[in-house]
Design a protein around this motif. Sequence first.
Motif, PDB file in Angstrom:
ATOM      1  N   LYS A 140      38.805  36.635  52.618  1.00 30.49           N
ATOM      2  CA  LYS A 140      38.108  35.397  51.639  1.00 30.49           C
ATOM      3  C   LYS A 140      38.613  35.723  50.239  1.00 30.49           C
ATOM      4  O   LYS A 140      39.018  36.762  49.786  1.00 30.49           O
ATOM      5  CB  LYS A 140      36.527  35.797  51.763  1.00 30.49           C
ATOM      6  N   ASP A 141      38.435  34.588  49.489  1.00 36.17           N
ATOM      7  CA  ASP A 141      38.883  34.837  47.909  1.00 36.17           C
ATOM      8  C   ASP A 141      37.419  35.043  47.182  1.00 36.17           C
ATOM      9  O   ASP A 141      36.650  33.973  47.168  1.00 36.17           O
ATOM     10  CB  ASP A 141      39.368  33.388  47.605  1.00 36.17           C
ATOM     11  N   LEU A 142      36.912  36.449  46.968  1.00 29.95           N
ATOM     12  CA  LEU A 142      36.024  36.521  46.318  1.00 29.95           C
ATOM     13  C   LEU A 142      36.120  36.808  44.789  1.00 29.95           C
ATOM     14  O   LEU A 142      35.401  37.437  44.061  1.00 29.95           O
ATOM     15  CB  LEU A 142      35.427  37.885  46.958  1.00 29.95           C
ATOM     16  N   SER A 143      37.225  36.491  44.244  1.00 32.41           N
ATOM     17  CA  SER A 143      37.550  36.694  43.001  1.00 32.41           C
ATOM     18  C   SER A 143      36.659  36.358  41.991  1.00 32.41           C
ATOM     19  O   SER A 143      36.701  36.693  40.851  1.00 32.41           O
ATOM     20  CB  SER A 143      38.978  35.836  42.502  1.00 32.41           C
ATOM     21  N   LEU A 153      44.984  53.017  47.765  1.00 30.88           N
ATOM     22  CA  LEU A 153      45.614  51.753  47.952  1.00 30.88           C
ATOM     23  C   LEU A 153      45.082  50.876  48.899  1.00 30.88           C
ATOM     24  O   LEU A 153      44.757  51.490  50.300  1.00 30.88           O
ATOM     25  CB  LEU A 153      47.147  52.029  48.301  1.00 30.88           C
ATOM     26  N   ILE A 154      44.179  49.668  48.568  1.00 32.35           N
ATOM     27  CA  ILE A 154      43.774  49.009  49.920  1.00 32.35           C
ATOM     28  C   ILE A 154      44.511  47.662  50.067  1.00 32.35           C
ATOM     29  O   ILE A 154      44.606  47.019  49.161  1.00 32.35           O
ATOM     30  CB  ILE A 154      42.223  48.645  49.312  1.00 32.35           C
ATOM     31  N   THR A 155      44.566  47.197  51.347  1.00 33.98           N
ATOM     32  CA  THR A 155      45.154  45.990  51.561  1.00 33.98           C
ATOM     33  C   THR A 155      44.069  45.286  52.545  1.00 33.98           C
ATOM     34  O   THR A 155      43.436  46.026  53.342  1.00 33.98           O
ATOM     35  CB  THR A 155      46.470  45.802  52.315  1.00 33.98           C
ATOM     36  N   ALA A 156      43.980  43.931  52.704  1.00 33.68           N
ATOM     37  CA  ALA A 156      42.852  43.294  53.449  1.00 33.68           C
ATOM     38  C   ALA A 156      43.162  42.879  54.859  1.00 33.68           C
ATOM     39  O   ALA A 156      43.352  41.714  55.036  1.00 33.68           O
ATOM     40  CB  ALA A 156      42.456  42.071  52.410  1.00 33.68           C
ATOM     41  N   HIS A 157      43.430  43.990  55.737  1.00 36.98           N
ATOM     42  CA  HIS A 157      43.664  43.662  57.265  1.00 36.98           C
ATOM     43  C   HIS A 157      45.049  42.807  57.424  1.00 36.98           C
ATOM     44  O   HIS A 157      45.104  41.844  57.802  1.00 36.98           O
ATOM     45  CB  HIS A 157      42.559  42.937  57.922  1.00 36.98           C
TER      46      HIS A 157
END
Length: 332
Positions: A269-272, A291-295
């Motif tokens: 999702k875009d939660l910006s 460091l986090i990437t979104a699946h």
Amino acid sequence: MKIAFFSAQPYDKIFFDRLNKSHDFTIDYYDTHLGPHIANAVKNTDAVCVFVNDKLNVEVIETLSTNGVKIIALRCAGFNNVDIEAAKRYGIAVCRVPAYSPEAVAEHTVAMLLTVNRKTHKAYNRVREQNFSLNGLLGFNLNGKTVGVIGTGKIGKAFVKIMLGFGCKIWAYDIYPDNSLIEQGVQYTSLEHVLEEADILSLHCPLTPENHYLINQQTINLMKPGVVLINTSRGGLINTVDIIEGLKTKRIGALCIDVYEQEEMLFFKDLSTNIILDDNIQRLMSFPNVLITAHQAFFTEEALKEIAEVTLENIAKISTGQMADNAPSMLT
């Protein structure tokens, strides 16, 4: 054959529509995830196609069965989000995609490791601002380091092969050791020994009730101070509260995660422009060594093509009374 497709993203539609030309199924795409909130709206549908964050508990499965659904098609490898026993009880066939491009996930795992170690993401931003200083960018050689791998299925095996190429020593834990990896010098040992010896620890096992919160305060205390921990498998393998404490005490030297135990509220999702209320993810994002990437690990052209091909073929086989290669018997 009519399919209700949940958690649909634009790229899903592109690949499934392209590969569906040889099947000519009717596919209705829904942006929302499948759960109790919408299960009763699934009517006049033969199959549901779901992803990692769709929740198919007994309540949802009972509703789907009542409404005539005969197939649950997972377009992913993991199936911890589906009550398999309930599906069997209500006569719904379940299939999945167990082996889509394991190299995609393995390569992303290595990309995250290299990024958090050599800090190329920070260097990129610095240079764009005309800051050419090297202070704070110090990393370490991968060559000669001990890498602990928990789970040596297809993805874990692909990751091991890459790390052997870097000249790393590999300690592995899996209840089913791979003889071909042993021949290449991989040493299988106990989980405790892997945790104690690893400079870099990578998780590649499925999420089960037995290994939920595999990484917790007790197992973190077994690790070398400063260990780099990587999880591209399932978020529930890590106790987030405990890993935050491990980062604060510097027991964890760096953390790379492509999955998160509460990701269904965040990822894809875009939660910006939103205020994120999850304090744990906010805390994790505040650490400079996280460091986090979104699946994203699965997200390659080859993997998406294979996911669409196998998913549609599974549905086609089951719909004609055949046993799909990845049917319920494969899940038990």
